[in-house]
Each structure stands twice: as C-alpha cells, then as structure tokens.
Design a protein around this motif. Sequence first.
Motif, PDB file in Angstrom:
ATOM      1  N   ARG A   1      -3.162  -0.096  -3.072  1.00 45.92           N
ATOM      2  CA  ARG A   1      -3.785  -0.750  -1.918  1.00 45.92           C
ATOM      3  C   ARG A   1      -3.756  -2.254  -2.170  1.00 45.92           C
ATOM      4  O   ARG A   1      -4.324  -2.733  -3.148  1.00 45.92           O
TER       5      ARG A   1
ATOM      6  N   TRP B   1      -4.074   7.523  -1.895  1.00 45.43           N
ATOM      7  CA  TRP B   1      -3.601   6.148  -2.019  1.00 45.43           C
ATOM      8  C   TRP B   1      -3.325   5.836  -3.489  1.00 45.43           C
ATOM      9  O   TRP B   1      -4.197   5.967  -4.329  1.00 45.43           O
TER      10      TRP B   1
ATOM     11  N   ALA C   1       0.871  -1.179   0.000  1.00 43.03           N
ATOM     12  CA  ALA C   1       0.000   0.000   0.000  1.00 43.03           C
ATOM     13  C   ALA C   1       0.905   1.225   0.000  1.00 43.03           C
ATOM     14  O   ALA C   1       1.881   1.280   0.752  1.00 43.03           O
TER      15      ALA C   1
ATOM     16  N   HIS D   1      -5.825   0.601  -7.870  1.00 43.01           N
ATOM     17  CA  HIS D   1      -4.895   0.512  -6.737  1.00 43.01           C
ATOM     18  C   HIS D   1      -4.347  -0.896  -6.495  1.00 43.01           C
ATOM     19  O   HIS D   1      -3.763  -1.148  -5.441  1.00 43.01           O
TER      20      HIS D   1
END
Length: 253
Positions: free
Chosen positions: A22, A19, A12, A219
């Motif tokens: 992740r 972000w 992450a 992500h």
Amino acid sequence: MSAPLIELEGIATRLGGHWVHREVNLSVARGDLLALVGGSGAGKTTLLRQMIGLMRPTHGEVRLFGEPHHRGRRRERFARLRRMGVLFQHGALFSALSVYDNVAFPLREAGGLSEEEIRALVHAKLNQVELEARHALLMPAELSGGMVKRAALARALALEPELLLLDEPTAGLDPDRSAGFVRLIRQLHAELGLTMVFVTHDLDTLQALATRVAVLAEHRILAEGTLDQIRAVDHPFIQKFFRYHAAVDETAD
C-alpha cells in the motif's frame, strides 16, 4: 542530476484478497547498489517482479528509465527491457540448453548478430563471470550451485544492461562461494558502471554489497538509507529484524 533509473510511485498490490503493498514509493538512482529487505511475505520479490515488468501493481506506476513501464509501442518497451538484466534466485537456466546456449539465448532473441559475433560475446561474458570456455559445453544439471549463479549472471549481462536486478543472489551458496560471488558482483558494479537492485535476507551480503537499503514492512517502505542509518532507526520491526538475522548468521557460523 540524472533521472532515476527506476521509480515506484503509489504502488499498491492486492494478491489473493490481501493487500501486499500500500503506497510504496521508491526511486533507484544511477550507480546505486540498493538492497531490498523485509520479513517473509512482505512482498519483496513481488516488488522486484513489478520492476522487471512480469507483474503489474493494482494501483500506482512503475517507471523505468523515466518512462512508464507498460506504456509505448512494443518496440519501445522492448528497447527499455534490453537495458535491464535479471538474475533469478535459482538461476532459472533453461535446463535443456547448454551454458553456451543459455548465454546466447538473449543475443539471438535480440537479433542483428552473426553466430560468430554471438560466440565471441558468449565467451567474453563467461570470462567476465570467471567461468572457463570449457564450462560453455556443460548442461545446467552438471553445474555446481555457484556455477549456476555465474552462468545465469553471464546471461543477465549478455545485452550489456545498465540496470541489474537480483533476487537473493547468494541463496543456497556456502559462505566461501557466497563471499566470492559478492566480490564478483562488486567488481562488475565498479567495472561496468551498473546500477543494481537486489533482494536479500543475508546480513553478510547486505554489509558487503549494499550502498543503500530499503526496508519493506507494513505494506510500505518503512525506512531507506545506508545500513548504519537503517540500523539506527528506532522502529520495533527494524530492530527485531536485524537482531533475528544476526542471531541466525551466528548460529550458521
């Protein structure tokens, strides 16, 4: 079965309050030619920098050759890094050094070699990337884009790495030079038994080079497999990504 050369577990990454990654999980097996693809801002180069060790993830672990990347004594970390070479997107040659001294730089930093031995190795590496001895005397500003890539590749190979990481290896090259550079990379992969991870957005490079593809989106690693397997994944981002880049390539042609 040998252990993966690179393992990303639960990665992450938070940058600028956002972000980027992740729960990214990925492993790179010995002999892989792994392409990392995804949209702009997906964090491909950030992930590559974490593999290199230039950045640490916010959470999760990067293992290199079976060992946590940032753990161990300095000597142990350096020994792992010596087993890896890096080709940056624009070559990142030292502008004040000649081609010869750029390639010699990691050999001198590693120590233990005489200047005569370094000279022999530098010329061997230049020959390996299809540059001539006379090119060793040139400064980076005197090189064409294709020669910059080859000189930077010679430097990346100077310490005889097992693993090579490449960021947009054909960026900025015209189609003929791009095809020639891809051919060279494939040849080195076969001759030296290298494992390679590269970031690209170019479909021709992807088709000609990758044995595996990992798609970074939302992500995380959205899909992983051969190019044919990835193209068959019924996901809106993947279908749109390949349609868009195919259209861009056709327009460029």
